[in-house]
Write a protein that holds these residues in place. Structure first.
Motif, PDB file in Angstrom:
ATOM      1  N   GLY A 194       0.808  -1.209   0.000  1.00  0.00           N
ATOM      2  CA  GLY A 194       0.000   0.000   0.000  1.00  0.00           C
ATOM      3  C   GLY A 194       0.839   1.255   0.000  1.00  0.00           C
ATOM      4  O   GLY A 194       2.041   1.224  -0.252  1.00  0.00           O
ATOM      5  N   SER A 211     -18.652   4.170  -2.513  1.00  0.00           N
ATOM      6  CA  SER A 211     -18.273   2.797  -2.180  1.00  0.00           C
ATOM      7  C   SER A 211     -19.326   2.168  -1.279  1.00  0.00           C
ATOM      8  O   SER A 211     -20.172   2.860  -0.710  1.00  0.00           O
ATOM      9  CB  SER A 211     -16.925   2.759  -1.439  1.00  0.00           C
ATOM     10  N   THR A 236     -11.378  -3.447  -4.482  1.00  0.00           N
ATOM     11  CA  THR A 236     -11.619  -3.081  -3.086  1.00  0.00           C
ATOM     12  C   THR A 236     -10.446  -2.259  -2.573  1.00  0.00           C
ATOM     13  O   THR A 236      -9.341  -2.327  -3.118  1.00  0.00           O
ATOM     14  CB  THR A 236     -11.786  -4.327  -2.192  1.00  0.00           C
ATOM     15  N   SER A 237     -10.689  -1.492  -1.520  1.00  0.00           N
ATOM     16  CA  SER A 237      -9.603  -0.729  -0.898  1.00  0.00           C
ATOM     17  C   SER A 237      -9.659  -0.917   0.612  1.00  0.00           C
ATOM     18  O   SER A 237     -10.721  -1.161   1.189  1.00  0.00           O
ATOM     19  CB  SER A 237      -9.686   0.755  -1.259  1.00  0.00           C
ATOM     20  N   TYR A 239      -8.216   0.483   4.549  1.00  0.00           N
ATOM     21  CA  TYR A 239      -7.750   1.633   5.337  1.00  0.00           C
ATOM     22  C   TYR A 239      -7.436   1.105   6.739  1.00  0.00           C
ATOM     23  O   TYR A 239      -8.337   0.652   7.445  1.00  0.00           O
ATOM     24  CB  TYR A 239      -8.835   2.718   5.369  1.00  0.00           C
ATOM     25  N   TRP A 275      -3.007   2.733   3.164  1.00  0.00           N
ATOM     26  CA  TRP A 275      -4.067   2.679   2.155  1.00  0.00           C
ATOM     27  C   TRP A 275      -3.677   1.670   1.086  1.00  0.00           C
ATOM     28  O   TRP A 275      -2.622   1.787   0.472  1.00  0.00           O
ATOM     29  CB  TRP A 275      -4.256   4.064   1.540  1.00  0.00           C
ATOM     30  N   ARG A 276      -4.537   0.666   0.871  1.00  0.00           N
ATOM     31  CA  ARG A 276      -4.257  -0.375  -0.108  1.00  0.00           C
ATOM     32  C   ARG A 276      -5.439  -0.539  -1.060  1.00  0.00           C
ATOM     33  O   ARG A 276      -6.589  -0.288  -0.690  1.00  0.00           O
ATOM     34  CB  ARG A 276      -3.964  -1.706   0.585  1.00  0.00           C
ATOM     35  N   VAL A 277      -5.123  -0.982  -2.276  1.00  0.00           N
ATOM     36  CA  VAL A 277      -6.147  -1.221  -3.290  1.00  0.00           C
ATOM     37  C   VAL A 277      -5.867  -2.565  -3.952  1.00  0.00           C
ATOM     38  O   VAL A 277      -4.709  -2.904  -4.236  1.00  0.00           O
ATOM     39  CB  VAL A 277      -6.167  -0.099  -4.353  1.00  0.00           C
ATOM     40  N   PRO A 286      -2.102   2.357  -5.005  1.00  0.00           N
ATOM     41  CA  PRO A 286      -3.119   3.416  -4.869  1.00  0.00           C
ATOM     42  C   PRO A 286      -2.681   4.755  -5.450  1.00  0.00           C
ATOM     43  O   PRO A 286      -3.514   5.521  -5.943  1.00  0.00           O
ATOM     44  CB  PRO A 286      -3.313   3.510  -3.343  1.00  0.00           C
TER      45      PRO A 286
END
Length: 291
Positions: A194, A211, A236-237, A239, A275-277, A286
């Protein structure tokens, strides 16, 4: 307006402008020569239009005849009513990807060149021993939490929020970048998937696009306060390390809506947002999704 208040306002504006400059410089440094590109592919007189980041960690939006089936990595892709679809390339994706189309009875395949990236090494010391190598007593908990995350990453929702433009979820300084090899307390671990954004504890974390909330947990072992958002088409993301979670599972949140607050929960050495996607099980960068 008194002189003291005017001075304070000026300093705040200068700090904000400085922050924007820092973010731009960091983005250029960690993503050299990475920009959005366009590519057209033709299969028996049927065209497929692609636009996005043809690079490890990149996401690409495609468009084709909505009646035609398309596969990527042996997965039949979901399309919108007007033919838009999503594909993503993981951190270590090979230099060639293959997009398949079925205009008639036979699948046709086209190669796509994927740029390779050079990843940095990130050294993090000062973590509690149990957060680097967890005691066996926590294994069952960790396995259960990982299964929940994996299940959500596999969702293929029929919602089209992913085709919106992303905003940064929090204002801060980029302190960790996508793909970096992590060494924790001297022990090599999995890469970082991330972007870490350092910000004061309690800073609002905002939904980058519209979302649906799929996870809203206050205390996961590794990630502490954790929210997972579903943007549709397998994207998807996540946090993590939140000090507050302000949404619940099933909520539909708008772009810019507060979903939580920056914290240092879970495996963390200071207040920041991780933060990851993901596109299904492919890890995406991201930073490539925002302007």
């Amino acid at each position: 307006m008194n002189e003291c208040k005017m001075t304070k306002m000026l300093l705040n504006q200068l700090n904000f402008n400085f922050l924007k400059i820092i973010l731009v410089i960091l983005f250029v440094q960690i993503n050299p020569a990475i920009g959005k590109e366009k590519l057209n592919l033709t299969y028996d007189n049927i065209e497929v239009f692609l636009e996005g980041n043809f690079v490890q960690g990149g996401l690409v939006i495609g468009k084709s005849d909505p009646k035609i089936e398309i596969k990527f990595k042996n997965k039949l892709l979901r399309k919108t009513s007007d033919g838009y679809f999503i594909i993503g390339f993981g951190r270590d994706h090979p230099d060639i990807a293959h997009l398949s189309l079925k205009p008639k009875k036979v699948w046709l395949e086209k190669p796509i060149s994927i740029k390779k990236r050079i990843y940095k090494t990130q050294i993090i010391n000062g973590l509690q021993k149990k957060m680097v190598t967890p005691p066996k007593s926590f294994y069952d908990r960790i396995i259960k939490e990982n299964k929940s995350i994996k299940y959500i990453r596999g969702i293929d929702s029929n919602i089209d929020f992913i085709f919106q433009k992303f905003n940064w979820p929090v204002k801060g300084i980029v302190s960790g970048v996508f793909g970096s090899q992590r060494i924790l307390n001297g022990i090599p671990k999995r890469p970082h998937y991330g972007v870490d954004i350092a910000a004061p504890k309690g800073s609002p974390v905002l939904a980058p696009i519209k979302s649906i909330v799929r996870m809203a947990e206050k205390n996961l072992y590794y990630t502490g306060g954790t929210i997972m958002l579903d943007h549709g088409h397998g994207v998807t993301s996540i946090y993590s390390h939140l000090s507050a979670v302000n949404v619940k599972v099933g909520d539909t949140v708008s772009r810019g809506q507060k979903i939580g607050e920056v914290g240092s929960t879970g495996r963390s050495t200071g207040p920041h947002l991780d933060w990851r996607v993901n596109w299904f099980y492919e890890r995406l960068d991201p930073a490539l999704l925002v302007d």
